[in-house]
Design a protein around this motif. Sequence first.
Motif, PDB file in Angstrom:
ATOM      1  N   UNK A   1     -31.491  13.693   5.785  1.00 34.58           N
ATOM      2  CA  UNK A   1     -30.556  12.975   4.929  1.00 34.58           C
ATOM      3  C   UNK A   1     -29.241  12.738   5.660  1.00 34.58           C
ATOM      4  N   UNK A   2     -28.752  13.753   6.406  1.00 30.51           N
ATOM      5  CA  UNK A   2     -27.507  13.570   7.158  1.00 30.51           C
ATOM      6  C   UNK A   2     -27.674  12.476   8.209  1.00 30.51           C
ATOM      7  N   UNK A   3     -28.876  12.383   8.799  1.00 30.72           N
ATOM      8  CA  UNK A   3     -29.103  11.316   9.778  1.00 30.72           C
ATOM      9  C   UNK A   3     -28.959   9.945   9.122  1.00 30.72           C
ATOM     10  N   UNK A   4     -29.491   9.778   7.889  1.00 33.10           N
ATOM     11  CA  UNK A   4     -29.385   8.499   7.176  1.00 33.10           C
ATOM     12  C   UNK A   4     -27.922   8.192   6.859  1.00 33.10           C
ATOM     13  N   UNK A   5     -27.163   9.225   6.383  1.00 37.23           N
ATOM     14  CA  UNK A   5     -25.757   9.004   6.030  1.00 37.23           C
ATOM     15  C   UNK A   5     -24.930   8.643   7.255  1.00 37.23           C
ATOM     16  N   UNK A   6     -25.170   9.304   8.394  1.00 40.61           N
ATOM     17  CA  UNK A   6     -24.439   8.977   9.624  1.00 40.61           C
ATOM     18  C   UNK A   6     -24.712   7.525  10.020  1.00 40.61           C
TER      19      UNK A   6
ATOM     20  N   UNK B   1     -33.183  -0.432  15.066  1.00 42.02           N
ATOM     21  CA  UNK B   1     -34.141   0.515  14.475  1.00 42.02           C
ATOM     22  C   UNK B   1     -33.472   1.456  13.477  1.00 42.02           C
ATOM     23  N   UNK B   2     -32.128   1.461  13.411  1.00 39.61           N
ATOM     24  CA  UNK B   2     -31.433   2.431  12.560  1.00 39.61           C
ATOM     25  C   UNK B   2     -31.811   2.311  11.102  1.00 39.61           C
ATOM     26  N   UNK B   3     -31.710   1.102  10.525  1.00 40.74           N
ATOM     27  CA  UNK B   3     -32.044   0.929   9.112  1.00 40.74           C
ATOM     28  C   UNK B   3     -33.528   1.088   8.862  1.00 40.74           C
TER      29      UNK B   3
ATOM     30  N   UNK C   1     -34.812   3.788   6.242  1.00 38.27           N
ATOM     31  CA  UNK C   1     -35.642   3.432   5.093  1.00 38.27           C
ATOM     32  C   UNK C   1     -36.928   4.245   5.066  1.00 38.27           C
ATOM     33  N   UNK C   2     -37.526   4.476   6.254  1.00 39.51           N
ATOM     34  CA  UNK C   2     -38.743   5.289   6.305  1.00 39.51           C
ATOM     35  C   UNK C   2     -38.489   6.725   5.876  1.00 39.51           C
ATOM     36  N   UNK C   3     -37.351   7.305   6.319  1.00 36.67           N
ATOM     37  CA  UNK C   3     -37.011   8.684   5.927  1.00 36.67           C
ATOM     38  C   UNK C   3     -36.840   8.770   4.410  1.00 36.67           C
ATOM     39  N   UNK C   4     -36.126   7.817   3.831  1.00 34.69           N
ATOM     40  CA  UNK C   4     -35.871   7.857   2.382  1.00 34.69           C
ATOM     41  C   UNK C   4     -37.176   7.689   1.615  1.00 34.69           C
ATOM     42  N   UNK C   5     -38.078   6.814   2.083  1.00 37.99           N
ATOM     43  CA  UNK C   5     -39.383   6.671   1.407  1.00 37.99           C
ATOM     44  C   UNK C   5     -40.148   7.979   1.418  1.00 37.99           C
TER      45      UNK C   5
ATOM     46  N   UNK D   1     -31.512   0.165  -0.338  1.00 38.77           N
ATOM     47  CA  UNK D   1     -31.327  -1.261  -0.552  1.00 38.77           C
ATOM     48  C   UNK D   1     -29.967  -1.686   0.011  1.00 38.77           C
ATOM     49  N   UNK D   2     -29.880  -2.920   0.450  1.00 32.48           N
ATOM     50  CA  UNK D   2     -28.630  -3.462   0.951  1.00 32.48           C
ATOM     51  C   UNK D   2     -28.339  -4.808   0.296  1.00 32.48           C
ATOM     52  N   UNK D   3     -27.050  -5.049  -0.025  1.00 25.20           N
ATOM     53  CA  UNK D   3     -26.650  -6.311  -0.662  1.00 25.20           C
ATOM     54  C   UNK D   3     -25.163  -6.505  -0.419  1.00 25.20           C
ATOM     55  N   UNK D   4     -24.652  -7.669  -0.844  1.00 30.29           N
ATOM     56  CA  UNK D   4     -23.227  -7.967  -0.763  1.00 30.29           C
ATOM     57  C   UNK D   4     -22.542  -7.549  -2.062  1.00 30.29           C
ATOM     58  N   UNK D   5     -21.371  -6.938  -1.925  1.00 29.36           N
ATOM     59  CA  UNK D   5     -20.605  -6.509  -3.102  1.00 29.36           C
ATOM     60  C   UNK D   5     -19.914  -7.722  -3.720  1.00 29.36           C
ATOM     61  N   UNK D   6     -19.810  -7.784  -5.037  1.00 24.29           N
ATOM     62  CA  UNK D   6     -19.155  -8.942  -5.661  1.00 24.29           C
ATOM     63  C   UNK D   6     -17.706  -9.136  -5.200  1.00 24.29           C
TER      64      UNK D   6
END
Length: 616
Positions: free
Chosen positions: A509-514, A578-580, A584-588, A595-600
């Motif tokens: 999880x720390x790897x994903x957050x970094x 390869x980072x994302x 994504x694989x770790x979180x699955x 998920x990724x999107x643009x903020x309003x």
Amino acid sequence: MPRFRSLPLLLVCLLLVGLSGFSAYRIGQRLGIADLRATGLHRLDLYAASLEREIGKYAFLPGTLNLEPAVLDLLAGQGGDAAGGRVNAYLEKLNERAGTLSIYVLDASGKVAAASNWRRPDSFVGEDLSFRPYFREAIETGTGRFFGIGTTRGEPGYYLASALTGESGTLGVAVIKVSLEQLEKSWSTVEAPVLVADENGVVILSAVAGWKFTTLRPLDEATRAAFDHTQQYNRRALQPLGVRPLGDIDYGVRLVHIAASGPETISVYPVTGRFLEQSRTLPGTPWTLTVLSHLEQVDNLAQSRAALAAIAAACLCLLGIILNERRRHLRDRLAAREALQQAHDDLERKVEERTADLSAANRQLQDEIGERIRAERTLRAAQDELVQAGKLAVIGQLSTGIAHELNQPLAALRTLSANAERFLERGDVDTTRTNLGRIADLVDRMGRITGQLRNFARKSSGQSAPVALCHAVDNALDLLDARLRRASAEVARSCPVDEPVALCDANRLEQVLVNLIGNALDAMAGQPRPRIDLAWECADGRVRLHVRDHGPGLSAEAQAHLFEPFFTTKPAGDGLGLGLTISAGIVRDFGGSLHGANHPDGGAVFTLELPLAPTP
């Protein structure tokens, strides 16, 4: 009469079929055991190397206490109670740094003079451990090694002892107790059971929990009485494992049978039945490392080969019977020779076609099974290596900041040590003591930096457990602290009063957050005051962490290919894309999503969704 003439031929055919099947079974079994033996030797090398490496990390530690003047003064009877307090505090700090179970010092009579657990109610301080073999061995030879169960807390561990000497001779013994539990956990995921037995034939380490502290051979009453005296196994029952030898193949290699005893042990591989046992003595210890490879697959393959050989022999015998009948019918019915010949040809062709189809289908099935097994193993190994490579890539990106963080304390250490030397020459002890205190603080700071980096770089066990999200975010921010300060970035983070606890692996999880926070910094490169917002929300048994940057946001192309491998918007040489994908694989694997999107209101926002841990 024809029936009686065919009976001897039928008996011969049955005998030929039986011999063919038996011979094919024995040959197939020998070939399978040879392959299994080669694989077992490779596993022995790997397990022996991992065990020697684990013990070797701490082998030097007891001897270093001979370099600590406070320890020698305590054993020499100098300094009084104050010396004991200083040594206790020193051992406590050393134990925390080294990651050992306990560290303690015994005087020449075997009484514990100081211990790292001096604050605990069950502290070793004051106990008489002169009966322990490692104390007597260290007094006699200078060093001692021993595996046993602690008499105070009942924790199994490996004891490393070293004699402490002064001008008057041996003053006492330093003892380090090391846990091998982490090594056992790594063994529990291997493909075949592995165990380590000591010189008494007692299993002290095992990939199968139910085998631990059983015996490979019967123990007589004298041996059990000796164990009760030394308390090596803390009065454990030491029941036999139930290993029955079936036959020796070579030195250190034999066939054995392990019978089921008590409740059935839950394991990823069979723990009862017939095994190929391969043993090796570990250098520098009286221990024996044993790998047990189950013979079920070898037996199944040998039975399949025997069945094929029997079918082939039966077909040959059938063909022989048909030929014999053909000759007999030729003598009796010369008029029907042509019709009988045609029938014989048709029957022979059908037998050959069916035999060929059966053999081809069997070979194809075996090839497909083998390919699937190899593909699954390769994919699993590639996924683990890809996750570790992602960690190392992040560490490479952090290396500049970490080097800068370490250079400043190192320069300060050099200046303070030089000043301390000059003040000591002048006799200014107070100023020297102040400089030494500052040096200790700087060393602690460097230890925290390298400790965080080491914890992040280590391979994860992959086991999910309750993880406090705020703590994981703090660890990720600590790793990126130098980069955040260099970019003058502001992090808006507020942890809820009821801190979310997710069910996942903390290290991954720390790897994903970094990776997510680092990507946010990259998106805002060049901005004078970049800002990162971290927000939580919990609903329906799941927690969502939003990581928002205030950069230009995601383009349409980036959103379409966001989690595809090797897609990146960074300049050439700054990333592999390869980072994302790895994140994504770790979180699955955790049962969550990314998920990724643009903020309003501008910028990009990545939402990390994880299942909440069950409430205790």
